[in-house]
Enzyme design. Structure first.
Site, PDB file in Angstrom:
ATOM      1  CD  GLN A   1     -15.440  -0.186  -1.638  1.00 36.71           C
ATOM      2  OE1 GLN A   1     -16.614  -0.299  -1.292  1.00 36.71           O
ATOM      3  NE2 GLN A   1     -14.932  -0.859  -2.658  1.00 36.71           N
TER       4      GLN A   1
ATOM      5  CG  ASP B   1      -2.028   0.980   1.189  1.00 33.00           C
ATOM      6  OD1 ASP B   1      -1.777   2.156   0.844  1.00 33.00           O
ATOM      7  OD2 ASP B   1      -3.158   0.598   1.499  1.00 33.00           O
TER       8      ASP B   1
ATOM      9  CG  HIS C   1      -9.104  -2.815  -1.807  1.00 32.32           C
ATOM     10  ND1 HIS C   1     -10.158  -2.049  -2.270  1.00 32.32           N
ATOM     11  CD2 HIS C   1      -8.564  -2.126  -0.766  1.00 32.32           C
ATOM     12  CE1 HIS C   1     -10.253  -0.952  -1.544  1.00 32.32           C
ATOM     13  NE2 HIS C   1      -9.310  -0.973  -0.619  1.00 32.32           N
TER      14      HIS C   1
END
Length: 139
Positions: free
Chosen positions: A95, A32, A101
């Site tokens: 989200q 990330d 994901h």
């Protein structure tokens, strides 16, 4: 099927470079760019699905076994004491990218890397009504 307007589709399918930690026919797992903790990894399906509710059953069946495999590697590589597996659906749930994901976040004791909820109190009668309402909607 890939959505060319979706950043996660482009990353998952290799059109945008990423720090990939895992890839197979269905998924790509990347680090990330805005991690909650070092080693924070995103598991992205290669086919577009906005959220859990639009994820095809065959892909859904592969999510947790794949997340578990990646989580074990992340935990060991980062020397973590624990792992959070987080999956958000909808803006109200946090989200921010409309592509299903899974967040795999390594945790160290006392790191405060991400907030946990404060346990509330429940009323037994209310719990019974909620359970009945939910149960009635499950196929």
């Amino acid at each position: 099927m890939k959505d060319n307007d979706c950043i996660f589709c482009l990353i998952a399918n290799g059109d945008i470079p990423s720090n990939t930690v895992y890839e197979d026919e269905y998924f790509r797992a990347i680090l990330d760019l805005s991690p909650a903790a070092k080693g924070h990894t995103l598991l992205l399906p290669k086919d577009h699905a906005e959220d859990l509710f639009s994820l095809p059953d065959d892909v859904a069946a592969r999510v947790m076994p794949t997340a578990r495999k990646i989580a074990a590697a992340v935990k060991e590589a980062m020397g973590a004491d624990g792992i959070n597996i987080v999956q958000n659906n909808g803006e109200a749930a946090g989200q921010t990218v409309r592509h299903f994901h899974v967040h795999i976040i390594p945790r160290k004791n006392g790191d405060n890397a991400m907030p946990l909820w404060n346990p509330g109190k429940s009323d037994p009668e209310e719990q019974k009504k909620i359970a009945e309402a939910v149960s009635a909607l499950i196929d």
